[in-house]
Motif scaffolding. Structure first.
Motif, PDB file in Angstrom:
ATOM      1  N   VAL A  26     -58.177  46.829 -49.078  1.00 17.26           N
ATOM      2  CA  VAL A  26     -59.431  47.507 -48.718  1.00 17.26           C
ATOM      3  C   VAL A  26     -60.666  46.663 -49.026  1.00 17.26           C
ATOM      4  CG1 VAL A  26     -58.402  49.778 -49.020  1.00 17.26           C
ATOM      5  CG2 VAL A  26     -59.613  48.716 -50.940  1.00 17.26           C
ATOM      6  N   SER A  27     -60.471  45.486 -49.617  1.00 18.61           N
ATOM      7  CA  SER A  27     -61.615  44.622 -49.922  1.00 18.61           C
ATOM      8  C   SER A  27     -61.722  43.456 -48.948  1.00 18.61           C
ATOM      9  CB  SER A  27     -61.507  44.081 -51.353  1.00 18.61           C
ATOM     10  OG  SER A  27     -60.356  43.257 -51.493  1.00 18.61           O
ATOM     11  N   GLY A  28     -60.842  43.420 -47.936  1.00 16.17           N
ATOM     12  CA  GLY A  28     -60.830  42.295 -47.003  1.00 16.17           C
ATOM     13  C   GLY A  28     -62.093  42.179 -46.168  1.00 16.17           C
ATOM     14  N   GLN A  29     -62.483  40.939 -45.887  1.00 15.05           N
ATOM     15  CA  GLN A  29     -63.673  40.666 -45.063  1.00 15.05           C
ATOM     16  C   GLN A  29     -63.391  39.591 -44.020  1.00 15.05           C
ATOM     17  OE1 GLN A  29     -66.612  42.333 -45.286  1.00 15.05           O
ATOM     18  NE2 GLN A  29     -65.721  43.632 -46.885  1.00 15.05           N
ATOM     19  N   ASP A  30     -62.113  39.285 -43.802  1.00 18.48           N
ATOM     20  CA  ASP A  30     -61.738  38.155 -42.941  1.00 18.48           C
ATOM     21  C   ASP A  30     -61.530  38.630 -41.503  1.00 18.48           C
ATOM     22  OD1 ASP A  30     -61.019  35.689 -42.079  1.00 18.48           O
ATOM     23  OD2 ASP A  30     -59.075  35.633 -43.087  1.00 18.48           O
ATOM     24  N   GLY A  31     -62.616  38.891 -40.787  1.00 22.92           N
ATOM     25  CA  GLY A  31     -62.496  39.364 -39.412  1.00 22.92           C
ATOM     26  C   GLY A  31     -62.279  40.853 -39.357  1.00 22.92           C
ATOM     27  N   SER A  32     -62.381  41.428 -38.170  1.00 20.96           N
ATOM     28  CA  SER A  32     -62.270  42.869 -38.012  1.00 20.96           C
ATOM     29  C   SER A  32     -61.456  43.203 -36.768  1.00 20.96           C
ATOM     30  CB  SER A  32     -63.673  43.486 -37.902  1.00 20.96           C
ATOM     31  OG  SER A  32     -63.590  44.880 -37.758  1.00 20.96           O
ATOM     32  N   PHE A  33     -60.691  44.290 -36.868  1.00 21.54           N
ATOM     33  CA  PHE A  33     -59.865  44.754 -35.757  1.00 21.54           C
ATOM     34  C   PHE A  33     -60.100  46.251 -35.569  1.00 21.54           C
ATOM     35  CE2 PHE A  33     -57.831  41.062 -37.523  1.00 21.54           C
ATOM     36  CZ  PHE A  33     -57.383  40.349 -36.429  1.00 21.54           C
ATOM     37  N   GLY A  34     -59.749  46.767 -34.409  1.00 20.50           N
ATOM     38  CA  GLY A  34     -59.916  48.182 -34.137  1.00 20.50           C
ATOM     39  C   GLY A  34     -58.873  49.028 -34.835  1.00 20.50           C
ATOM     40  N   TRP A  35     -59.054  50.361 -34.765  1.00 19.36           N
ATOM     41  CA  TRP A  35     -58.146  51.279 -35.435  1.00 19.36           C
ATOM     42  C   TRP A  35     -56.926  51.615 -34.595  1.00 19.36           C
ATOM     43  CZ3 TRP A  35     -56.710  55.636 -32.916  1.00 19.36           C
ATOM     44  CH2 TRP A  35     -57.517  56.044 -31.848  1.00 19.36           C
ATOM     45  N   SER A  85     -53.531  51.332 -32.066  1.00 17.15           N
ATOM     46  CA  SER A  85     -52.261  50.676 -32.393  1.00 17.15           C
ATOM     47  C   SER A  85     -52.328  49.169 -32.216  1.00 17.15           C
ATOM     48  CB  SER A  85     -51.136  51.268 -31.536  1.00 17.15           C
ATOM     49  OG  SER A  85     -51.432  51.139 -30.151  1.00 17.15           O
ATOM     50  N   GLN A  86     -53.008  48.715 -31.186  1.00 19.15           N
ATOM     51  CA  GLN A  86     -53.110  47.280 -30.954  1.00 19.15           C
ATOM     52  C   GLN A  86     -53.927  46.604 -32.059  1.00 19.15           C
ATOM     53  OE1 GLN A  86     -54.869  46.271 -27.186  1.00 19.15           O
ATOM     54  NE2 GLN A  86     -54.245  44.122 -27.288  1.00 19.15           N
ATOM     55  N   GLY A  87     -55.098  47.186 -32.379  1.00 19.65           N
ATOM     56  CA  GLY A  87     -55.944  46.597 -33.410  1.00 19.65           C
ATOM     57  C   GLY A  87     -55.332  46.699 -34.794  1.00 19.65           C
ATOM     58  N   ALA A  88     -54.775  47.871 -35.127  1.00 16.04           N
ATOM     59  CA  ALA A  88     -54.173  48.061 -36.445  1.00 16.04           C
ATOM     60  C   ALA A  88     -52.977  47.140 -36.637  1.00 16.04           C
ATOM     61  CB  ALA A  88     -53.757  49.518 -36.618  1.00 16.04           C
ATOM     62  N   ALA A  89     -52.142  46.985 -35.599  1.00 14.90           N
ATOM     63  CA  ALA A  89     -50.978  46.097 -35.688  1.00 14.90           C
ATOM     64  C   ALA A  89     -51.417  44.654 -35.893  1.00 14.90           C
ATOM     65  CB  ALA A  89     -50.122  46.228 -34.437  1.00 14.90           C
ATOM     66  N   ALA A  90     -52.469  44.232 -35.180  1.00 14.19           N
ATOM     67  CA  ALA A  90     -52.971  42.864 -35.342  1.00 14.19           C
ATOM     68  C   ALA A  90     -53.474  42.640 -36.766  1.00 14.19           C
ATOM     69  CB  ALA A  90     -54.080  42.596 -34.334  1.00 14.19           C
ATOM     70  N   ALA A  91     -54.194  43.629 -37.329  1.00 15.72           N
ATOM     71  CA  ALA A  91     -54.702  43.508 -38.700  1.00 15.72           C
ATOM     72  C   ALA A  91     -53.551  43.426 -39.695  1.00 15.72           C
ATOM     73  CB  ALA A  91     -55.600  44.695 -39.023  1.00 15.72           C
ATOM     74  N   ILE A  92     -52.526  44.237 -39.500  1.00  8.10           N
ATOM     75  CA  ILE A  92     -51.390  44.252 -40.424  1.00  8.10           C
ATOM     76  C   ILE A  92     -50.615  42.934 -40.343  1.00  8.10           C
ATOM     77  CG2 ILE A  92     -49.158  45.361 -40.882  1.00  8.10           C
ATOM     78  CD1 ILE A  92     -50.625  48.026 -39.994  1.00  8.10           C
ATOM     79  N   ARG A  93     -50.484  42.371 -39.156  1.00  8.08           N
ATOM     80  CA  ARG A  93     -49.824  41.058 -39.039  1.00  8.08           C
ATOM     81  C   ARG A  93     -50.621  39.990 -39.781  1.00  8.08           C
ATOM     82  NH1 ARG A  93     -49.024  42.814 -33.572  1.00  8.08           N
ATOM     83  NH2 ARG A  93     -50.776  41.500 -32.876  1.00  8.08           N
ATOM     84  N   GLN A  94     -51.944  40.089 -39.713  1.00 13.32           N
ATOM     85  CA  GLN A  94     -52.785  39.151 -40.458  1.00 13.32           C
ATOM     86  C   GLN A  94     -52.550  39.304 -41.959  1.00 13.32           C
ATOM     87  OE1 GLN A  94     -55.558  36.915 -39.407  1.00 13.32           O
ATOM     88  NE2 GLN A  94     -54.307  36.951 -37.557  1.00 13.32           N
ATOM     89  N   ILE A  95     -52.488  40.524 -42.422  1.00 16.62           N
ATOM     90  CA  ILE A  95     -52.254  40.782 -43.852  1.00 16.62           C
ATOM     91  C   ILE A  95     -50.899  40.238 -44.268  1.00 16.62           C
ATOM     92  CG2 ILE A  95     -51.877  42.616 -45.558  1.00 16.62           C
ATOM     93  CD1 ILE A  95     -53.958  44.275 -43.984  1.00 16.62           C
ATOM     94  N   ARG A  96     -49.907  40.410 -43.424  1.00 14.29           N
ATOM     95  CA  ARG A  96     -48.554  39.927 -43.726  1.00 14.29           C
ATOM     96  C   ARG A  96     -48.513  38.408 -43.831  1.00 14.29           C
ATOM     97  NH1 ARG A  96     -43.351  39.699 -40.511  1.00 14.29           N
ATOM     98  NH2 ARG A  96     -41.710  40.352 -41.963  1.00 14.29           N
ATOM     99  N   SER A  97     -49.442  37.745 -43.114  1.00 15.00           N
ATOM    100  CA  SER A  97     -49.495  36.281 -43.157  1.00 15.00           C
ATOM    101  C   SER A  97     -50.341  35.759 -44.312  1.00 15.00           C
ATOM    102  CB  SER A  97     -50.039  35.737 -41.836  1.00 15.00           C
ATOM    103  OG  SER A  97     -51.423  36.047 -41.702  1.00 15.00           O
ATOM    104  N   GLY A  98     -50.933  36.669 -45.090  1.00 13.87           N
ATOM    105  CA  GLY A  98     -51.696  36.254 -46.262  1.00 13.87           C
ATOM    106  C   GLY A  98     -53.191  36.406 -46.130  1.00 13.87           C
ATOM    107  N   ARG A  99     -53.686  36.760 -44.950  1.00 11.60           N
ATOM    108  CA  ARG A  99     -55.121  36.946 -44.764  1.00 11.60           C
ATOM    109  C   ARG A  99     -55.501  38.398 -45.077  1.00 11.60           C
ATOM    110  NH1 ARG A  99     -56.919  34.765 -39.048  1.00 11.60           N
ATOM    111  NH2 ARG A  99     -58.972  35.023 -40.033  1.00 11.60           N
ATOM    112  N   LEU A 100     -56.813  38.645 -45.224  1.00 12.65           N
ATOM    113  CA  LEU A 100     -57.290  39.981 -45.558  1.00 12.65           C
ATOM    114  C   LEU A 100     -58.428  40.366 -44.618  1.00 12.65           C
ATOM    115  CD1 LEU A 100     -57.257  39.826 -49.465  1.00 12.65           C
ATOM    116  CD2 LEU A 100     -55.767  41.204 -48.008  1.00 12.65           C
ATOM    117  N   PRO A 101     -58.094  40.915 -43.451  1.00 10.47           N
ATOM    118  CA  PRO A 101     -59.137  41.350 -42.512  1.00 10.47           C
ATOM    119  C   PRO A 101     -59.856  42.592 -43.016  1.00 10.47           C
ATOM    120  CG  PRO A 101     -56.983  42.008 -41.723  1.00 10.47           C
ATOM    121  CD  PRO A 101     -56.732  41.157 -42.934  1.00 10.47           C
TER     122      PRO A 101
END
Length: 684
Positions: A336-345, A347-363
């Protein structure tokens, strides 16, 4: 002919290489197997009854979308219908499952309080979309395992009072369900009524599912312009029916628990025109449009927040995978403290954000209800939730106005007008001796905080050089020795802090108001076999901690000390020259009511709550399951420790600013009394 040693060495090498290959294949197979394992998320929510809010339809829709878009693993729900399975049995089942690290639910605040300590001990995340008690995060946020996607009902209470103020309403009553859910509205209604310049004529509790006729009559008694009704659907419908039968024309405004099909069905035609306030989604997210396109209907109150619970749950699991050294609590705080880019809520946006988190980034996560932003100092509490003021029209809940609501705002420090800065400079008199009387009028385990406040103030006075023989503690002191106490002989004022229990004066029996009055007037009694030896050279500190009501302090066995008798006693003490100066500190609900009208030179009266307000606990211990202090007393003593050279005026202003949920009050015999240094009452 080959060298036997060389052959053996070559064979060992081949065996070693083979073992390494097998280990590598095994590791790859394990990683492949592990990556194929789903993100399993427990769900503790009802599928029917008053608390049902289409939770499962929303969650299934969210899961379907994430699995379609792909987040690296399949998302799988492990649901338990809490309308059918007892909560603690269902909770234990999910806690004991090692494949589940995050659970969504429960629906109600009472349920959340019941199971939150178990999740904290198990180090598993609990994310509730709709448990909105004001105390939930005050109790558990510091551990980082209890989260919600809707701001607590403090915000809803403020919004209701703001709506009434904007309509020019001058008086309102509160009719509330006596539960954890209703308690937040009870705790904050008076506070925001004062802030909105609305008179809260009464706050009337009722038992859920009971006969409400007498309680409705009590709420209507003083003819308020509005009654704020905190009730579930069936009870709210009963309120409408009783109002209709009794011919009461007072207008009603309901809280969020009413906005259900149960209310519409139970109230029938009486529901038409009913209005209320509920949490909702920020319209700018487009959630309403997407939900209606998928389901063919508008969402329930907590649909967006339920959707967001799923996003947070999967995001936290993805972070645990990317950073396995972090605890689940740390993983959620990172998410919840991520600031590395933004995605929509969606399914497409949320899935993209979660894939980013899984790779080590924090959107920067976005939810269906709005940005998923949380308080830094109160992990688990959203910064903002949107609310809607709705009205029932033609059998449907129709939105009227959308309003953003936040956790809380600072208010201006308000020194009563009569206590201006005038008066001469204080001059310390020589030869004055401090005497302190510390009293708790309650007993039993549930009143832990009262004895803890007295014990902490006792220890503070001793540290500040006050002689032990100059302090009288009137308390049963049963808490340190209670069979409920896991650490016998211990008493705590801070969770994880030091033992503050110092055996002091003990009254073996419950004290009475008569005995207390006699004691203040220099007489002993069987209940208080002590003599208060003070004279015209004494500075007297009188601290009282316990329960109170409008115009009285509670003593055991339904015994009350009324404000008039208390003030008559103080006046008589002054006439008999039993003190030079006196500071009275009352830690009790409705504490100001004990001091209104007190006008004795040399006497200053301080309390943590106005005439209309309850006081609030502070510092909750999940092992003891008790509040360890009251907010006012903790704020007061912290200010004394940090700023020992200030005056009573400064102490009041600082404490006023620190206390949350009530309006501390101060009353003085004359303005100059406020210029007295606090050391006159809290140090030798």
């Amino acid at each position: 002919m080959s060298d036997p040693a060389s052959v053996l060495s070559s064979r060992r090498l081949r065996i070693g290489v083979l073992i390494l290959l097998l280990l590598l294949i095994g590791a790859l197979c394990y990683l492949s197997w592990q990556s194929a394992q789903p993100y399993r998320i427990g769900v503790l929510l009802p599928a029917s009854g008053d608390d049902d809010s289409d939770y499962y339809d929303t969650l299934d829709w969210a899961v379907e979308g994430l699995n379609r878009e792909g987040v690296g693993r399949r998302v799988e729900l492990v649901p338990v219908d809490t309308a059918e399975v007892p909560l603690q049995i269902a909770s234990k089942q999910l806690i004991d499952d090692p494949t589940i690290r995050v659970v969504i639910g429960p629906a109600a605040s009472d349920e959340a309080f019941l199971i939150a300590p178990d999740f904290i001990k198990a180090k598993k995340l609990l994310i509730t979309p709709s448990a909105t008690s004001g105390d939930l995060l005050r109790m558990f946020s510091r551990f980082g395992y209890i989260w919600r996607t809707t701001t607590g009902d403090r915000a809803q209470t403020r919004i209701i009072m703001t709506i009434l103020k904007e309509r020019g309403v001058r008086s309102a009553a509160l009719l509330y369900e006596e539960s954890t859910y209703g308690k937040t509205f009870r705790d904050w209604a008076a506070f925001y009524a004062i802030e909105s310049e609305i008179e809260l004529t009464s706050a009337v509790p009722f038992e859920r599912g009971g006969d409400l006729r007498e309680t409705v009559a009590a709420a209507c008694l003083l003819d308020p312009e509005y009654i704020i009704v905190v009730a579930r659907g069936s009870d709210a419908a009963l309120v409408l029916r009783i109002m209709e039968e009794e011919g009461c024309s007072t207008r009603l405004i309901f809280t969020d628990a009413v906005r259900t099909d149960t209310f519409l069905e139970a109230a029938g035609d009486l529901a038409e025109g009913a209005e209320g306030v509920s949490p909702t989604a920020d319209r700018k997210t487009g959630f309403f449009v997407a939900y209606k396109a998928h389901f063919g209907r508008m969402p329930d109150d907590y649909a967006a927040h339920t959707y967001d619970s799923l996003i947070l749950a999967v995001a936290a699991l993805a972070r645990m995978e990317a950073a396995p050294s972090e605890s689940p609590a740390q993983a959620m705080k990172a998410v919840v403290s991520g600031q590395d880019g933004s995605f929509g809520w969606d399914s497409q946006g949320a899935a993209a954000a979660i894939r980013q988190i899984r790779s080590g980034r924090l959107p920067d996560l976005t939810g269906a209800s709005g940005p998923l932003e949380y308080h830094r100092d109160l992990p688990g509490e959203p910064l903002v939730t949107w609310y809607v003021n709705w009205r029932v029209e033609e059998g449907y809940f129709r939105p009227n106005t959308y309003i953003p609501g936040s956790f809380g705002e600072k208010r201006a420090v308000e020194v009563p007008d009569s206590q201006d800065e005038g008066g001469s400079t204080f001059v310390r008199d020589e030869g004055k001796e401090l005497r302190a009387v510390l009293v708790t009028t309650s007993s039993d385990w549930d009143n832990y905080r009262h004895q803890a406040d007295v014990a902490y103030l006792y220890s503070l006075l001793l540290k500040n050089g006050v002689r032990q023989e100059n302090i009288i503690v009137i308390s049963q002191e049963d808490i340190p020795h209670s069979v409920m106490n896991p650490s016998l002989g211990h008493l705590y004022h801070r969770a994880g802090g030091e033992n503050i229990y110092i055996p002091a004066t003990v009254t073996d029996t419950a004290i009475t108001s008569d005995a207390f009055v006699s004691f203040l007037l220099g007489e002993s009694s069987p209940e208080i076999p002590l003599i208060l030896e003070t004279d015209e050279k004494s500075n007297l500190l009188l601290y009282i901690s316990g329960h109170g009501g409008p115009g009285f302090l509670e003593f055991p066995d339904d015994d009350h000390l009324t404000s008039s008798r208390f003030q008559e006693t103080i006046q008589r003490m002054a006439e008999e020259k039993r003190f030079s100066r006196m500071l009275i500190v009352v830690e009790a609900c409705f504490g100001e009511s004990m001091g209104i009208g007190l006008d004795v030179p040399g006497v200053v009266f301080m309390t943590g709550a106005s005439y209309h307000e309850p006081s609030r606990g502070a510092e909750y211990d999940i092992t003891l399951r008790q509040w360890l202090s009251n907010d006012f007393s903790m704020s007061l003593t912290d200010s004394i420790v940090q700023y020992p050279d200030q005056t009573l005026r400064g102490l009041y202003e600082m404490t006023y600013d620190r206390v949350s949920g009530s309006h501390p009050r101060i009353i003085a015999g004359n303005a100059n009394d406020l210029n007295i240094p606090i050391a006159e009452f809290f140090a030798a």
